[in-house]
Design a protein around this motif. Structure first.
Motif, PDB file in Angstrom:
ATOM      1  N   ASP A   4       0.868  -1.165   0.000  1.00 55.21           N
ATOM      2  CA  ASP A   4       0.000   0.000   0.000  1.00 55.21           C
ATOM      3  C   ASP A   4       0.913   1.226   0.000  1.00 55.21           C
ATOM      4  O   ASP A   4       2.125   1.100  -0.214  1.00 55.21           O
ATOM      5  N   ARG A   5       0.386   2.380   0.259  1.00 59.56           N
ATOM      6  CA  ARG A   5       1.194   3.603   0.226  1.00 59.56           C
ATOM      7  C   ARG A   5       2.286   3.611   1.293  1.00 59.56           C
ATOM      8  O   ARG A   5       3.302   4.285   1.148  1.00 59.56           O
ATOM      9  N   LYS A   6       2.091   2.857   2.370  1.00 60.05           N
ATOM     10  CA  LYS A   6       3.064   2.824   3.468  1.00 60.05           C
ATOM     11  C   LYS A   6       4.159   1.786   3.255  1.00 60.05           C
ATOM     12  O   LYS A   6       5.156   1.792   3.955  1.00 60.05           O
ATOM     13  N   GLY A   7       3.960   0.860   2.327  1.00 64.62           N
ATOM     14  CA  GLY A   7       4.974  -0.152   2.072  1.00 64.62           C
ATOM     15  C   GLY A   7       4.404  -1.551   1.983  1.00 64.62           C
ATOM     16  O   GLY A   7       3.229  -1.758   1.682  1.00 64.62           O
ATOM     17  N   LEU A   8       5.237  -2.531   2.297  1.00 69.89           N
ATOM     18  CA  LEU A   8       4.884  -3.949   2.190  1.00 69.89           C
ATOM     19  C   LEU A   8       3.806  -4.336   3.197  1.00 69.89           C
ATOM     20  O   LEU A   8       3.923  -4.039   4.385  1.00 69.89           O
ATOM     21  N   LEU A   9       2.746  -4.992   2.705  1.00 68.50           N
ATOM     22  CA  LEU A   9       1.647  -5.459   3.564  1.00 68.50           C
ATOM     23  C   LEU A   9       1.684  -6.975   3.754  1.00 68.50           C
ATOM     24  O   LEU A   9       1.672  -7.470   4.877  1.00 68.50           O
ATOM     25  N   LYS A  10       1.685  -7.697   2.618  1.00 67.10           N
ATOM     26  CA  LYS A  10       1.548  -9.150   2.666  1.00 67.10           C
ATOM     27  C   LYS A  10       2.462  -9.799   1.645  1.00 67.10           C
ATOM     28  O   LYS A  10       2.806  -9.205   0.628  1.00 67.10           O
ATOM     29  N   ILE A  11       2.797 -11.065   1.931  1.00 66.28           N
ATOM     30  CA  ILE A  11       3.592 -11.867   1.006  1.00 66.28           C
ATOM     31  C   ILE A  11       2.851 -13.174   0.771  1.00 66.28           C
ATOM     32  O   ILE A  11       2.518 -13.885   1.715  1.00 66.28           O
ATOM     33  N   LEU A  12       2.584 -13.478  -0.507  1.00 64.94           N
ATOM     34  CA  LEU A  12       1.917 -14.722  -0.894  1.00 64.94           C
ATOM     35  C   LEU A  12       2.966 -15.714  -1.384  1.00 64.94           C
ATOM     36  O   LEU A  12       3.762 -15.386  -2.266  1.00 64.94           O
ATOM     37  N   THR A  13       2.985 -16.910  -0.790  1.00 63.63           N
ATOM     38  CA  THR A  13       3.924 -17.951  -1.181  1.00 63.63           C
ATOM     39  C   THR A  13       3.145 -19.204  -1.545  1.00 63.63           C
ATOM     40  O   THR A  13       2.262 -19.625  -0.795  1.00 63.63           O
ATOM     41  N   THR A  14       3.456 -19.789  -2.697  1.00 62.73           N
ATOM     42  CA  THR A  14       2.796 -21.018  -3.130  1.00 62.73           C
ATOM     43  C   THR A  14       3.840 -22.105  -3.334  1.00 62.73           C
ATOM     44  O   THR A  14       4.987 -21.820  -3.679  1.00 62.73           O
ATOM     45  N   SER A  15       3.423 -23.368  -3.107  1.00 66.56           N
ATOM     46  CA  SER A  15       4.361 -24.487  -3.272  1.00 66.56           C
ATOM     47  C   SER A  15       3.588 -25.773  -3.541  1.00 66.56           C
ATOM     48  O   SER A  15       2.374 -25.808  -3.461  1.00 66.56           O
ATOM     49  N   GLY A  16       4.329 -26.827  -3.812  1.00 63.97           N
ATOM     50  CA  GLY A  16       3.728 -28.138  -4.032  1.00 63.97           C
ATOM     51  C   GLY A  16       2.917 -28.214  -5.298  1.00 63.97           C
ATOM     52  O   GLY A  16       1.821 -28.789  -5.311  1.00 63.97           O
ATOM     53  N   PHE A  17       3.411 -27.661  -6.393  1.00 63.47           N
ATOM     54  CA  PHE A  17       2.648 -27.644  -7.639  1.00 63.47           C
ATOM     55  C   PHE A  17       2.458 -29.048  -8.195  1.00 63.47           C
ATOM     56  O   PHE A  17       3.363 -29.870  -8.166  1.00 63.47           O
ATOM     57  N   GLU A  18       1.238 -29.275  -8.677  1.00 64.17           N
ATOM     58  CA  GLU A  18       0.865 -30.586  -9.214  1.00 64.17           C
ATOM     59  C   GLU A  18      -0.148 -30.365 -10.331  1.00 64.17           C
ATOM     60  O   GLU A  18      -0.989 -29.473 -10.241  1.00 64.17           O
ATOM     61  N   GLN A  19      -0.073 -31.174 -11.368  1.00 63.39           N
ATOM     62  CA  GLN A  19      -1.034 -31.057 -12.459  1.00 63.39           C
ATOM     63  C   GLN A  19      -2.222 -31.972 -12.179  1.00 63.39           C
ATOM     64  O   GLN A  19      -2.064 -33.180 -12.020  1.00 63.39           O
ATOM     65  N   ILE A  20      -3.414 -31.369 -12.110  1.00 60.88           N
ATOM     66  CA  ILE A  20      -4.652 -32.106 -11.847  1.00 60.88           C
ATOM     67  C   ILE A  20      -5.633 -31.814 -12.966  1.00 60.88           C
ATOM     68  O   ILE A  20      -5.989 -30.650 -13.195  1.00 60.88           O
ATOM     69  N   ASP A  21      -6.073 -32.845 -13.668  1.00 59.35           N
ATOM     70  CA  ASP A  21      -7.022 -32.699 -14.783  1.00 59.35           C
ATOM     71  C   ASP A  21      -6.555 -31.653 -15.796  1.00 59.35           C
ATOM     72  O   ASP A  21      -7.355 -30.885 -16.330  1.00 59.35           O
ATOM     73  N   ASN A  43      -4.023 -25.541   2.587  1.00 55.96           N
ATOM     74  CA  ASN A  43      -3.525 -26.777   1.993  1.00 55.96           C
ATOM     75  C   ASN A  43      -4.664 -27.468   1.270  1.00 55.96           C
ATOM     76  O   ASN A  43      -5.695 -27.766   1.873  1.00 55.96           O
ATOM     77  N   ILE A  44      -4.484 -27.723  -0.001  1.00 57.80           N
ATOM     78  CA  ILE A  44      -5.508 -28.404  -0.790  1.00 57.80           C
ATOM     79  C   ILE A  44      -5.251 -29.901  -0.704  1.00 57.80           C
ATOM     80  O   ILE A  44      -4.195 -30.383  -1.105  1.00 57.80           O
ATOM     81  N   VAL A  45      -6.216 -30.620  -0.159  1.00 61.63           N
ATOM     82  CA  VAL A  45      -6.093 -32.060   0.036  1.00 61.63           C
ATOM     83  C   VAL A  45      -6.745 -32.816  -1.108  1.00 61.63           C
ATOM     84  O   VAL A  45      -6.196 -33.788  -1.615  1.00 61.63           O
ATOM     85  N   ASN A  46      -7.924 -32.364  -1.529  1.00 58.40           N
ATOM     86  CA  ASN A  46      -8.673 -33.050  -2.567  1.00 58.40           C
ATOM     87  C   ASN A  46      -9.299 -32.002  -3.477  1.00 58.40           C
ATOM     88  O   ASN A  46     -10.079 -31.181  -3.023  1.00 58.40           O
ATOM     89  N   GLN A  47      -8.953 -32.031  -4.739  1.00 58.52           N
ATOM     90  CA  GLN A  47      -9.487 -31.055  -5.688  1.00 58.52           C
ATOM     91  C   GLN A  47     -10.059 -31.768  -6.894  1.00 58.52           C
ATOM     92  O   GLN A  47      -9.471 -32.714  -7.401  1.00 58.52           O
ATOM     93  N   LYS A  48     -11.204 -31.281  -7.354  1.00 53.31           N
ATOM     94  CA  LYS A  48     -11.820 -31.813  -8.560  1.00 53.31           C
ATOM     95  C   LYS A  48     -12.083 -30.642  -9.499  1.00 53.31           C
ATOM     96  O   LYS A  48     -12.591 -29.606  -9.080  1.00 53.31           O
ATOM     97  N   ASN A  49     -11.750 -30.819 -10.770  1.00 53.47           N
ATOM     98  CA  ASN A  49     -11.957 -29.781 -11.782  1.00 53.47           C
ATOM     99  C   ASN A  49     -13.011 -30.238 -12.773  1.00 53.47           C
ATOM    100  O   ASN A  49     -13.351 -31.416 -12.847  1.00 53.47           O
ATOM    101  N   ASN A  50     -13.497 -29.282 -13.543  1.00 53.18           N
ATOM    102  CA  ASN A  50     -14.439 -29.546 -14.632  1.00 53.18           C
ATOM    103  C   ASN A  50     -15.736 -30.192 -14.154  1.00 53.18           C
ATOM    104  O   ASN A  50     -16.306 -31.045 -14.843  1.00 53.18           O
TER     105      ASN A  50
END
Length: 65
Positions: A4-21, A43-50
């Motif tokens: 924001d105008r004051k500086g750093l607010l949040k940091i988003l970190t992602t990991s464990g990439f996997e191809q699903i559907d 943490n995504i344990v079970n994901q279904k797409n489409n």
């Protein structure tokens, strides 16, 4: 990183990439609030797409239920 105008607010970190559907998915996501010194982990344990939903499934009336 989110700022924001004051500086750093949040940091988003992602990991464990996997191809699903045919979609690449981060199995773990962490949002660290550097101002409040707090973090939320998703943490995504079970994901279904489409998936198919019947017509009217996401109407305002249905969502209020």
């Amino acid at each position: 990183e989110f700022y924001d105008r004051k500086g750093l607010l949040k940091i988003l970190t992602t990991s464990g990439f996997e191809q699903i559907d045919g979609y690449w998915v981060a199995r773990s996501t962490q949002m660290q609030n550097v101002v409040k010194n707090h973090a939320t982990v998703l943490n995504i344990v079970n994901q279904k797409n489409n998936l198919e939903f019947p017509e009217g499934f996401f109407t305002t009336r249905q969502m209020k239920k």
